[in-house]
Scaffold this motif. Structure first.
Motif, PDB file in Angstrom:
ATOM      1  N   GLU A   1      -1.759  -9.327 -17.553  1.00 36.03           N
ATOM      2  CA  GLU A   1      -2.313  -7.985 -17.478  1.00 36.03           C
ATOM      3  C   GLU A   1      -3.615  -7.984 -16.685  1.00 36.03           C
ATOM      4  N   ARG A   2      -4.402  -9.084 -16.792  1.00 36.31           N
ATOM      5  CA  ARG A   2      -5.671  -9.153 -16.082  1.00 36.31           C
ATOM      6  C   ARG A   2      -5.451  -9.129 -14.569  1.00 36.31           C
ATOM      7  N   ILE A   3      -4.493  -9.887 -14.101  1.00 36.90           N
ATOM      8  CA  ILE A   3      -4.202  -9.924 -12.659  1.00 36.90           C
ATOM      9  C   ILE A   3      -3.690  -8.566 -12.191  1.00 36.90           C
ATOM     10  N   ALA A   4      -2.852  -7.935 -13.027  1.00 33.12           N
ATOM     11  CA  ALA A   4      -2.308  -6.628 -12.662  1.00 33.12           C
ATOM     12  C   ALA A   4      -3.414  -5.595 -12.515  1.00 33.12           C
ATOM     13  N   VAL A   5      -4.335  -5.596 -13.465  1.00 34.12           N
ATOM     14  CA  VAL A   5      -5.444  -4.637 -13.414  1.00 34.12           C
ATOM     15  C   VAL A   5      -6.321  -4.904 -12.200  1.00 34.12           C
ATOM     16  N   GLU A   6      -6.581  -6.168 -11.915  1.00 31.64           N
ATOM     17  CA  GLU A   6      -7.405  -6.521 -10.758  1.00 31.64           C
ATOM     18  C   GLU A   6      -6.736  -6.068  -9.457  1.00 31.64           C
ATOM     19  N   ALA A   7      -5.419  -6.234  -9.384  1.00 28.08           N
ATOM     20  CA  ALA A   7      -4.691  -5.811  -8.185  1.00 28.08           C
ATOM     21  C   ALA A   7      -4.764  -4.302  -8.002  1.00 28.08           C
ATOM     22  N   MET A   8      -4.609  -3.562  -9.089  1.00 28.32           N
ATOM     23  CA  MET A   8      -4.661  -2.101  -8.988  1.00 28.32           C
ATOM     24  C   MET A   8      -6.069  -1.637  -8.621  1.00 28.32           C
ATOM     25  N   LYS A   9      -7.100  -2.299  -9.154  1.00 31.91           N
ATOM     26  CA  LYS A   9      -8.469  -1.945  -8.805  1.00 31.91           C
ATOM     27  C   LYS A   9      -8.748  -2.210  -7.332  1.00 31.91           C
ATOM     28  N   ALA A  10      -8.091  -3.238  -6.783  1.00 36.56           N
ATOM     29  CA  ALA A  10      -8.271  -3.557  -5.365  1.00 36.56           C
ATOM     30  C   ALA A  10      -7.600  -2.547  -4.460  1.00 36.56           C
ATOM     31  N   GLY A  11      -6.740  -1.699  -5.046  1.00 38.94           N
ATOM     32  CA  GLY A  11      -6.093  -0.657  -4.247  1.00 38.94           C
ATOM     33  C   GLY A  11      -4.599  -0.801  -4.121  1.00 38.94           C
TER      34      GLY A  11
ATOM     35  N   ASP B   1      -4.245   4.775   3.451  1.00 40.67           N
ATOM     36  CA  ASP B   1      -3.146   5.468   2.781  1.00 40.67           C
ATOM     37  C   ASP B   1      -1.863   4.650   2.717  1.00 40.67           C
ATOM     38  N   LEU B   2      -1.892   3.413   3.194  1.00 39.24           N
ATOM     39  CA  LEU B   2      -0.682   2.589   3.225  1.00 39.24           C
ATOM     40  C   LEU B   2      -0.451   1.944   1.860  1.00 39.24           C
ATOM     41  N   PRO B   3       0.677   2.244   1.181  1.00 40.93           N
ATOM     42  CA  PRO B   3       0.925   1.664  -0.144  1.00 40.93           C
ATOM     43  C   PRO B   3       1.223   0.163  -0.049  1.00 40.93           C
ATOM     44  N   VAL B   4       0.603  -0.604  -0.957  1.00 46.05           N
ATOM     45  CA  VAL B   4       0.821  -2.053  -1.021  1.00 46.05           C
ATOM     46  C   VAL B   4       1.357  -2.403  -2.402  1.00 46.05           C
ATOM     47  N   ILE B   5       2.478  -3.115  -2.420  1.00 46.36           N
ATOM     48  CA  ILE B   5       3.083  -3.588  -3.671  1.00 46.36           C
ATOM     49  C   ILE B   5       2.896  -5.100  -3.720  1.00 46.36           C
ATOM     50  N   LEU B   6       2.295  -5.610  -4.795  1.00 46.46           N
ATOM     51  CA  LEU B   6       2.037  -7.039  -4.916  1.00 46.46           C
ATOM     52  C   LEU B   6       3.080  -7.718  -5.794  1.00 46.46           C
ATOM     53  N   LEU B   7       3.486  -8.911  -5.369  1.00 44.97           N
ATOM     54  CA  LEU B   7       4.413  -9.752  -6.129  1.00 44.97           C
ATOM     55  C   LEU B   7       3.676 -11.000  -6.578  1.00 44.97           C
ATOM     56  N   THR B   8       3.887 -11.417  -7.818  1.00 43.41           N
ATOM     57  CA  THR B   8       3.240 -12.646  -8.279  1.00 43.41           C
ATOM     58  C   THR B   8       3.992 -13.238  -9.459  1.00 43.41           C
ATOM     59  N   ALA B   9       3.905 -14.549  -9.557  1.00 39.91           N
ATOM     60  CA  ALA B   9       4.474 -15.244 -10.710  1.00 39.91           C
ATOM     61  C   ALA B   9       3.492 -15.226 -11.865  1.00 39.91           C
ATOM     62  N   ARG B  10       2.271 -14.819 -11.589  1.00 38.32           N
ATOM     63  CA  ARG B  10       1.252 -14.780 -12.636  1.00 38.32           C
ATOM     64  C   ARG B  10       1.194 -13.355 -13.184  1.00 38.32           C
ATOM     65  N   GLY B  11       2.076 -13.078 -14.090  1.00 39.58           N
ATOM     66  CA  GLY B  11       2.248 -11.702 -14.543  1.00 39.58           C
ATOM     67  C   GLY B  11       1.338 -11.273 -15.646  1.00 39.58           C
TER      68      GLY B  11
ATOM     69  N   VAL C   1      -0.405 -14.737  -4.191  1.00 34.39           N
ATOM     70  CA  VAL C   1      -0.980 -16.057  -3.926  1.00 34.39           C
ATOM     71  C   VAL C   1      -0.338 -16.632  -2.665  1.00 34.39           C
ATOM     72  N   MET C   2      -1.133 -16.745  -1.607  1.00 31.86           N
ATOM     73  CA  MET C   2      -0.664 -17.315  -0.343  1.00 31.86           C
ATOM     74  C   MET C   2      -1.737 -18.224   0.208  1.00 31.86           C
ATOM     75  N   GLY C   3      -1.341 -19.108   1.117  1.00 31.38           N
ATOM     76  CA  GLY C   3      -2.314 -19.932   1.810  1.00 31.38           C
ATOM     77  C   GLY C   3      -3.163 -19.062   2.715  1.00 31.38           C
ATOM     78  N   GLY C   4      -4.436 -19.395   2.872  1.00 29.17           N
ATOM     79  CA  GLY C   4      -5.314 -18.555   3.676  1.00 29.17           C
ATOM     80  C   GLY C   4      -5.808 -17.371   2.870  1.00 29.17           C
ATOM     81  N   MET C   5      -5.748 -16.186   3.457  1.00 29.66           N
ATOM     82  CA  MET C   5      -6.194 -14.974   2.781  1.00 29.66           C
ATOM     83  C   MET C   5      -5.328 -14.703   1.564  1.00 29.66           C
ATOM     84  N   SER C   6      -5.947 -14.428   0.427  1.00 32.90           N
ATOM     85  CA  SER C   6      -5.177 -14.146  -0.786  1.00 32.90           C
ATOM     86  C   SER C   6      -4.591 -12.749  -0.743  1.00 32.90           C
ATOM     87  N   GLY C   7      -3.640 -12.505  -1.633  1.00 35.49           N
ATOM     88  CA  GLY C   7      -3.039 -11.184  -1.699  1.00 35.49           C
ATOM     89  C   GLY C   7      -4.035 -10.100  -2.047  1.00 35.49           C
TER      90      GLY C   7
END
Length: 453
Positions: free
Chosen positions: A86-96, A74-84, A55-61
């Motif tokens: 399972e739904r957010i985690a799955v959505e992040a993994m689906k996004a790549g 092929d660039l690995p992206v690791i996401l950090l969030t205070a909203r832990g 969660v950031m101002g402007g473009m979201s994570g």
């Protein structure tokens, strides 16, 4: 754990960036920071792993992850969030996303996830390099940031069927980059055809590019397929495009705009499907101002404009390149054959230091020629600085006395001439103009300082 990777930390909270940076730097990594996703996009070509807030101002994570997938799949992206959740985690993994950490995270867990991502990035890069080497038939050498950035750009544009303009000094490897674009394109099963615009007289250029019918002119005893026709379905590389005569530039423009050519002596145009990659060491915008190059052709060719960096900007790659050329020419000259009485050919530390010190106005081609010459004259064993550069002197230990005034002036003058030649793309007339001397004087100095080829 893989150490020494470059990590992009993207978060709009300075305190979070500080915490992540300190954790990763203490683990041996290097870190570049961005306060927004938009700022982070500018660093993607240089880094090995991305750690980004969700969660950031402007473009979201999540949108940032999707954009990274488009630009650097092929660039690995690791996401950090205070909203832990399972739904957010799955959505992040689906996004790549490669992985997901909930705040507050454990420092050891962050280090472990980043290390695994960096190792994955390295494995992917090596796999791409092996595939590229197999396709090109030769190794692709270079891990400096500027070269990796170029390869990243090539990876993006190769699959997009647009014209590409490759700019760079003589000897930087523009033809290899053109080949790389071709082998990673959808046209890689069709031919790649090369035409050197500077190597053929103007009166023959049209016939060679577009072909001719039998009897089209005196001596045309048979029909000839031109380079455009030969490259149909594939890629046509126009080397030294800045030297193409103006009259032929208009015909090339038509071929690009209309997708058709008209061979000499024929009455009907022929359709061709060709991707053009143009290469030049000249400043084409200056050529346009001077009336020597068509502006409309320039903009048709420079849909994507890539700069191939000079060797002096790739100093981290010099040793790897030198070792590659050593292996190539040692095998060619049969110097590393098992059972030979002499030792395997190797570089001394002094030789490697001298290779790093040189300005290399002739770029990678000059480096290869220096290595080839040394091995051609070698009986095996160690290659010292004096074997590479006769002007260095003999193998005797160098004097510890300070160099005299004449020697210091010569060293300064040699470096100035070499740097000016490099910035002028090897063009002696232009270098002479910048130095304020005649071309004859410049050539004399090049001979004196061992810069003439």
């Amino acid at each position: 754990m893989l150490e020494g990777s470059l990590i992009l930390v993207c978060d709009d909270e300075p305190a979070v960036r500080f915490t992540v940076r300190e954790a990763l730097v203490s683990a041996g990594h290097r870190v570049v920071e961005a306060a927004s996703a938009e700022d982070g996009l500018a660093h993607l070509a240089d880094v090995d792993v991305v750690v980004s807030d969700l969660v950031m101002g402007g473009m979201s994570g999540l949108d940032f992850v999707r954009r990274v997938r488009e630009l650097e799949r092929d660039l690995p992206v690791i996401l950090l969030t205070a909203r832990g959740s399972e739904r957010i985690a799955v959505e992040a993994m689906k996004a790549g996303a490669h992985d997901y950490l909930a705040k507050p995270f454990a420092i050891d867990e962050l280090r472990l996830v980043v290390a695994r991502a960096a190792e994955l990035a390295t494995l992917r890069r090596r796999a791409r390099e092996r595939a590229t080497q197999s396709a090109l038939g030769r190794p692709l050498v270079g891990d400096s940031p500027v070269f990796r950035r170029l390869l990243s750009q090539v990876g993006r544009v190769a699959g997009r069927d647009v014209a590409v303009l490759l700019r760079g000094e003589t000897g930087t490897g523009k033809e290899m980059i053109a080949s790389l674009i071709h082998v990673h394109s959808a046209r890689n099963r069709a031919p790649i055809v090369r035409f050197n615009c500077a190597a053929i007289p103007a009166e023959l250029a049209e016939a060679e590019l577009f072909g001719f019918a039998r009897g089209a002119f005196t001596g045309a005893v048979g029909a000839h397929r031109g380079f455009f026709a030969q490259a149909d379905g594939g890629t046509l590389v126009l080397d030294e495009i800045g030297d193409l005569p103006l009259a032929i530039q208009a015909k090339v423009l038509r071929a690009l705009q209309e997708g058709e050519i008209q061979p000499l002596g024929t009455t009907k145009p022929e359709k061709v499907d060709v991707r053009v990659i143009a290469c030049t060491h000249k400043d084409l915008l200056a050529e346009i101002e001077g009336g020597r190059f068509r502006a409309d052709l320039y903009y048709r060719l420079a849909v994507v404009d890539l700069v191939v960096p000079p060797l002096r900007e790739r100093m981290d790659d010099i040793v790897a390149l030198a070792e590659t050329f050593r292996e190539r020419y040692a095998a060619r000259f049969d110097l590393d054959r098992p059972g030979r009485e002499c030792d395997r050919v190797t570089f001394t530390d002094a030789a490697l230091d001298e290779l790093r010190r040189r300005p290399w106005p002739g770029n990678v081609r000059e480096l290869e020629n220096v290595i080839a010459r040394a091995l051609a004259l070698s009986d095996g064993g160690s290659i010292d600085a004096a074997d590479l550069f006769p002007d260095v002197g003999g193998r005797a230990a160098p004097s510890t006395a300070a160099p005299g005034l004449r020697a210091q002036v010569d060293a300064f003058e040699r470096d100035l001439v070499a740097r000016t030649l490099g910035s002028a793309g090897g063009n002696q007339s232009e270098a002479a103009r910048r130095l304020g001397v005649t071309r004859t004087t410049l050539i004399d100095k090049m001979k004196r300082f061992g810069l003439a080829k």
